[in-house]
Write a protein that holds these residues in place. Structure first.
Motif, PDB file in Angstrom:
ATOM      1  N   LEU A 209      64.807  51.420  43.555  1.00  0.00           N
ATOM      2  CA  LEU A 209      63.683  50.495  43.776  1.00  0.00           C
ATOM      3  C   LEU A 209      63.706  49.894  45.171  1.00  0.00           C
ATOM      4  O   LEU A 209      62.668  49.738  45.807  1.00  0.00           O
ATOM      5  CB  LEU A 209      63.680  49.397  42.713  1.00  0.00           C
ATOM      6  CG  LEU A 209      63.120  49.861  41.366  1.00  0.00           C
ATOM      7  CD1 LEU A 209      63.444  48.863  40.268  1.00  0.00           C
ATOM      8  CD2 LEU A 209      61.600  50.058  41.449  1.00  0.00           C
ATOM      9  N   LYS A 210      64.912  49.563  45.661  1.00  0.00           N
ATOM     10  CA  LYS A 210      64.996  49.013  47.016  1.00  0.00           C
ATOM     11  C   LYS A 210      64.497  50.028  48.030  1.00  0.00           C
ATOM     12  O   LYS A 210      63.806  49.698  48.984  1.00  0.00           O
ATOM     13  CB  LYS A 210      66.435  48.598  47.352  1.00  0.00           C
ATOM     14  CG  LYS A 210      66.824  47.252  46.780  1.00  0.00           C
ATOM     15  CD  LYS A 210      68.148  46.768  47.321  1.00  0.00           C
ATOM     16  CE  LYS A 210      67.977  45.984  48.618  1.00  0.00           C
ATOM     17  NZ  LYS A 210      69.208  45.287  49.031  1.00  0.00           N
TER      18      LYS A 210
ATOM     19  N   LYS B 142      60.342  51.051  35.073  1.00  0.00           N
ATOM     20  CA  LYS B 142      60.979  50.730  33.788  1.00  0.00           C
ATOM     21  C   LYS B 142      60.436  51.583  32.648  1.00  0.00           C
ATOM     22  O   LYS B 142      61.123  51.848  31.667  1.00  0.00           O
ATOM     23  CB  LYS B 142      60.757  49.244  33.462  1.00  0.00           C
ATOM     24  CG  LYS B 142      61.642  48.322  34.286  1.00  0.00           C
ATOM     25  CD  LYS B 142      61.169  46.889  34.231  1.00  0.00           C
ATOM     26  CE  LYS B 142      61.456  46.207  32.920  1.00  0.00           C
ATOM     27  NZ  LYS B 142      61.040  44.767  32.992  1.00  0.00           N
TER      28      LYS B 142
ATOM     29  N   GLN C 245      75.278  56.093  42.723  1.00  0.00           N
ATOM     30  CA  GLN C 245      76.603  56.313  42.128  1.00  0.00           C
ATOM     31  C   GLN C 245      76.616  57.490  41.165  1.00  0.00           C
ATOM     32  O   GLN C 245      77.602  58.180  41.036  1.00  0.00           O
ATOM     33  CB  GLN C 245      77.055  55.042  41.393  1.00  0.00           C
ATOM     34  CG  GLN C 245      77.428  53.946  42.360  1.00  0.00           C
ATOM     35  CD  GLN C 245      77.848  52.669  41.667  1.00  0.00           C
ATOM     36  OE1 GLN C 245      77.545  52.451  40.492  1.00  0.00           O
ATOM     37  NE2 GLN C 245      78.521  51.812  42.397  1.00  0.00           N
TER      38      GLN C 245
ATOM     39  N   PHE D  21      64.757  56.275  33.343  1.00  0.00           N
ATOM     40  CA  PHE D  21      65.068  55.360  34.454  1.00  0.00           C
ATOM     41  C   PHE D  21      66.033  54.264  34.008  1.00  0.00           C
ATOM     42  O   PHE D  21      67.017  53.978  34.685  1.00  0.00           O
ATOM     43  CB  PHE D  21      63.789  54.745  35.038  1.00  0.00           C
ATOM     44  CG  PHE D  21      64.054  53.833  36.211  1.00  0.00           C
ATOM     45  CD1 PHE D  21      64.204  54.353  37.493  1.00  0.00           C
ATOM     46  CD2 PHE D  21      64.191  52.456  36.043  1.00  0.00           C
ATOM     47  CE1 PHE D  21      64.476  53.527  38.579  1.00  0.00           C
ATOM     48  CE2 PHE D  21      64.468  51.622  37.116  1.00  0.00           C
ATOM     49  CZ  PHE D  21      64.602  52.152  38.379  1.00  0.00           C
ATOM     50  N   MET D  22      65.734  53.662  32.854  1.00  0.00           N
ATOM     51  CA  MET D  22      66.586  52.559  32.400  1.00  0.00           C
ATOM     52  C   MET D  22      67.942  53.061  31.883  1.00  0.00           C
ATOM     53  O   MET D  22      68.837  52.258  31.628  1.00  0.00           O
ATOM     54  CB  MET D  22      65.869  51.718  31.331  1.00  0.00           C
ATOM     55  CG  MET D  22      64.658  50.967  31.852  1.00  0.00           C
ATOM     56  SD  MET D  22      64.988  49.915  33.290  1.00  0.00           S
ATOM     57  CE  MET D  22      65.817  48.521  32.542  1.00  0.00           C
TER      58      MET D  22
ATOM     59  N   TRP E 254      73.823  55.390  48.653  1.00  0.00           N
ATOM     60  CA  TRP E 254      74.515  54.469  47.736  1.00  0.00           C
ATOM     61  C   TRP E 254      74.319  54.782  46.249  1.00  0.00           C
ATOM     62  O   TRP E 254      74.698  53.975  45.398  1.00  0.00           O
ATOM     63  CB  TRP E 254      74.120  52.994  47.956  1.00  0.00           C
ATOM     64  CG  TRP E 254      74.094  52.548  49.383  1.00  0.00           C
ATOM     65  CD1 TRP E 254      73.003  52.115  50.080  1.00  0.00           C
ATOM     66  CD2 TRP E 254      75.192  52.496  50.300  1.00  0.00           C
ATOM     67  NE1 TRP E 254      73.343  51.804  51.364  1.00  0.00           N
ATOM     68  CE2 TRP E 254      74.675  52.019  51.535  1.00  0.00           C
ATOM     69  CE3 TRP E 254      76.548  52.810  50.220  1.00  0.00           C
ATOM     70  CZ2 TRP E 254      75.475  51.854  52.659  1.00  0.00           C
ATOM     71  CZ3 TRP E 254      77.334  52.643  51.343  1.00  0.00           C
ATOM     72  CH2 TRP E 254      76.801  52.174  52.535  1.00  0.00           C
TER      73      TRP E 254
ATOM     74  N   CYS F 296      72.471  53.987  35.774  1.00  0.00           N
ATOM     75  CA  CYS F 296      73.277  52.772  35.890  1.00  0.00           C
ATOM     76  C   CYS F 296      72.511  51.737  36.706  1.00  0.00           C
ATOM     77  O   CYS F 296      71.614  52.082  37.487  1.00  0.00           O
ATOM     78  CB  CYS F 296      74.648  53.069  36.488  1.00  0.00           C
ATOM     79  SG  CYS F 296      74.613  53.552  38.216  1.00  0.00           S
ATOM     80  N   GLN F 297      72.873  50.493  36.518  1.00  0.00           N
ATOM     81  CA  GLN F 297      72.126  49.402  37.131  1.00  0.00           C
ATOM     82  C   GLN F 297      72.096  49.505  38.654  1.00  0.00           C
ATOM     83  O   GLN F 297      71.066  49.243  39.281  1.00  0.00           O
ATOM     84  CB  GLN F 297      72.778  48.083  36.702  1.00  0.00           C
ATOM     85  CG  GLN F 297      71.851  46.916  36.831  1.00  0.00           C
ATOM     86  CD  GLN F 297      72.552  45.616  36.481  1.00  0.00           C
ATOM     87  OE1 GLN F 297      72.505  44.678  37.255  1.00  0.00           O
ATOM     88  NE2 GLN F 297      73.206  45.567  35.334  1.00  0.00           N
ATOM     89  N   ASN F 298      73.213  49.908  39.230  1.00  0.00           N
ATOM     90  CA  ASN F 298      73.260  50.083  40.681  1.00  0.00           C
ATOM     91  C   ASN F 298      72.189  51.077  41.147  1.00  0.00           C
ATOM     92  O   ASN F 298      71.471  50.827  42.111  1.00  0.00           O
ATOM     93  CB  ASN F 298      74.643  50.599  41.097  1.00  0.00           C
ATOM     94  CG  ASN F 298      74.721  50.887  42.589  1.00  0.00           C
ATOM     95  OD1 ASN F 298      74.870  49.983  43.401  1.00  0.00           O
ATOM     96  ND2 ASN F 298      74.564  52.157  42.964  1.00  0.00           N
TER      97      ASN F 298
ATOM     98  N   GLN G  61      69.412  52.058  39.583  1.00  0.00           N
ATOM     99  CA  GLN G  61      68.047  51.533  39.386  1.00  0.00           C
ATOM    100  C   GLN G  61      67.660  50.681  40.593  1.00  0.00           C
ATOM    101  O   GLN G  61      66.552  50.796  41.137  1.00  0.00           O
ATOM    102  CB  GLN G  61      67.985  50.657  38.127  1.00  0.00           C
ATOM    103  CG  GLN G  61      68.191  51.392  36.824  1.00  0.00           C
ATOM    104  CD  GLN G  61      68.371  50.429  35.648  1.00  0.00           C
ATOM    105  OE1 GLN G  61      67.992  49.269  35.709  1.00  0.00           O
ATOM    106  NE2 GLN G  61      68.960  50.922  34.572  1.00  0.00           N
ATOM    107  N   ILE G  62      68.585  49.843  41.011  1.00  0.00           N
ATOM    108  CA  ILE G  62      68.309  48.930  42.128  1.00  0.00           C
ATOM    109  C   ILE G  62      68.188  49.695  43.445  1.00  0.00           C
ATOM    110  O   ILE G  62      67.278  49.442  44.244  1.00  0.00           O
ATOM    111  CB  ILE G  62      69.393  47.826  42.186  1.00  0.00           C
ATOM    112  CG1 ILE G  62      69.186  46.882  40.983  1.00  0.00           C
ATOM    113  CG2 ILE G  62      69.332  47.054  43.491  1.00  0.00           C
ATOM    114  CD1 ILE G  62      70.339  45.965  40.710  1.00  0.00           C
ATOM    115  N   VAL G  63      69.090  50.661  43.638  1.00  0.00           N
ATOM    116  CA  VAL G  63      69.043  51.478  44.862  1.00  0.00           C
ATOM    117  C   VAL G  63      67.682  52.179  44.963  1.00  0.00           C
ATOM    118  O   VAL G  63      67.034  52.165  46.015  1.00  0.00           O
ATOM    119  CB  VAL G  63      70.195  52.515  44.861  1.00  0.00           C
ATOM    120  CG1 VAL G  63      69.947  53.608  45.886  1.00  0.00           C
ATOM    121  CG2 VAL G  63      71.527  51.832  45.119  1.00  0.00           C
TER     122      VAL G  63
ATOM    123  N   LEU H 126      64.249  42.453  49.071  1.00  0.00           N
ATOM    124  CA  LEU H 126      64.083  43.896  49.248  1.00  0.00           C
ATOM    125  C   LEU H 126      64.164  44.338  50.701  1.00  0.00           C
ATOM    126  O   LEU H 126      64.657  45.416  50.994  1.00  0.00           O
ATOM    127  CB  LEU H 126      62.733  44.352  48.675  1.00  0.00           C
ATOM    128  CG  LEU H 126      62.598  44.325  47.166  1.00  0.00           C
ATOM    129  CD1 LEU H 126      61.153  44.542  46.753  1.00  0.00           C
ATOM    130  CD2 LEU H 126      63.482  45.387  46.531  1.00  0.00           C
TER     131      LEU H 126
ATOM    132  N   VAL I 267      57.826  48.068  39.815  1.00  0.00           N
ATOM    133  CA  VAL I 267      59.050  47.864  39.017  1.00  0.00           C
ATOM    134  C   VAL I 267      58.736  48.146  37.542  1.00  0.00           C
ATOM    135  O   VAL I 267      59.501  48.833  36.850  1.00  0.00           O
ATOM    136  CB  VAL I 267      59.613  46.424  39.196  1.00  0.00           C
ATOM    137  CG1 VAL I 267      60.801  46.188  38.268  1.00  0.00           C
ATOM    138  CG2 VAL I 267      60.017  46.178  40.643  1.00  0.00           C
TER     139      VAL I 267
END
Lengths: 24, 254
Positions: free
Chosen positions: B92-93, B75, B173, B80-81, B171, B84-86, B88-90, B245, B71
């Motif tokens: 990393l997951k 960052k 966006q 990367f940052m 997923w 959009c937040q979605n 970033q999470i997609v 995760l 993670v």
């Protein structure tokens, strides 16, 4: 689609997003 | 948009190599000096006598620790940052475990088929209690194969970034933004491989990407089976981030 990720709070915290998902 | 210039590619390379180096859980040179520390037969047998639950817990903790470094790696990758937040999470997951498996080749000794685990080097037999012999040996084989590519540290750093910033994840966006970032990283990796006269490796990387996805899919399946067969303990032994995760939402909220 984004709803499926709204509970990922720990990852949000690690990323520095203290306030959770905002409109994404 | 226009392809990046040589200077821009050099900047991408510097940023990713620095990010990788700063977020390595163990530095390769440190691991090299620890290769003589191998679990004794008695210690291996003690691990083999552990319960399935305890061994899963140990491995989940180990994976979760490694993921936190990934993670941090993400960052620090420029751009990367800005996703959009979605997304970033997609990313990393979907990709953090793949990067952990890639990084594992730095902690792997192909000479005796051992990997650094809980302070010493361990062979696949140490993980017997997990009840996942097939997956364990596949992970070891993957590390062996990665080592045989003989990627330099900058090459591994760029390949890790390329695996993480994958524009074909479900997923996403703002897929176009991820695509642009991934293309720049791919060009940077190609540039480094060519500069190192190592470009024959390029053709082998897509197969490695497929293996990583397959290994992560198999990990998810083994975890699903573990949760089904150990419903009472499954949710209490895993670190919260690991559950977040890797377990299904219904299981996570249960």
């Amino acid at each position: 689609e984004s709803k499926s990720h709204q509970k990922v709070t720990l990852l949000q915290l690690l990323l520095g997003h203290q306030n959770g998902a905002k409109g994404n | 948009s226009a392809p990046p210039s040589g200077t821009q590619l050099d900047h991408v390379i510097q940023n990713i190599v620095k990010s990788h180096r700063e977020t390595c859980q163990f530095l390769p040179e440190q691991l090299q000096t620890l290769r003589w520390k191998i679990f004794s037969q008695t210690e291996v047998e003690a691990y083999q006598r552990k319960s399935t639950e305890e061994m899963w817990q140990k491995c989940a903790h180990s994976i979760t620790d490694a993921i936190q470094y990934v993670v941090e790696f993400a960052k620090r990758i420029e751009g990367f940052m800005e996703l959009c937040q979605n997304d970033q999470i997609v990313l990393l997951k979907a990709g953090s475990l793949e990067v952990v498996l890639l990084r594992m080749c730095q902690a792997f000794n192909p000479g005796n088929n051992t990997v650094f685990f809980e302070g010493k080097y361990a062979g696949p037999e140490l993980f017997h209690a997990l009840g996942c012999e097939d997956l364990t040996s596949s992970v070891f084989e993957f590390s062996h194969g990665m080592c045989s590519l003989r990627l330099s540290e900058p090459e591994l750093a760029l390949f890790s970034a390329m695996v993480l910033i994958s524009s074909d994840r479900m997923w996403l966006q703002e897929r176009y933004k991820v695509e642009k970032l991934q293309t720049d990283i791919q060009l940077a990796l190609k540039h480094v491989l060519q500069r190192n006269r190592h470009d024959t490796v390029l053709a082998k990387l897509p197969l490695k990407v497929m293996s990583l996805r397959s290994l992560c899919g198999r990990h998810a399946e083994k975890l699903r089976i573990f949760c089904l067969t150990h419903p009472l303990v499954a949710h209490s032994i895993f670190p919260p981030l690991y559950k977040e995760l890797f377990t299904l939402e219904s299981e996570h909220s249960a």
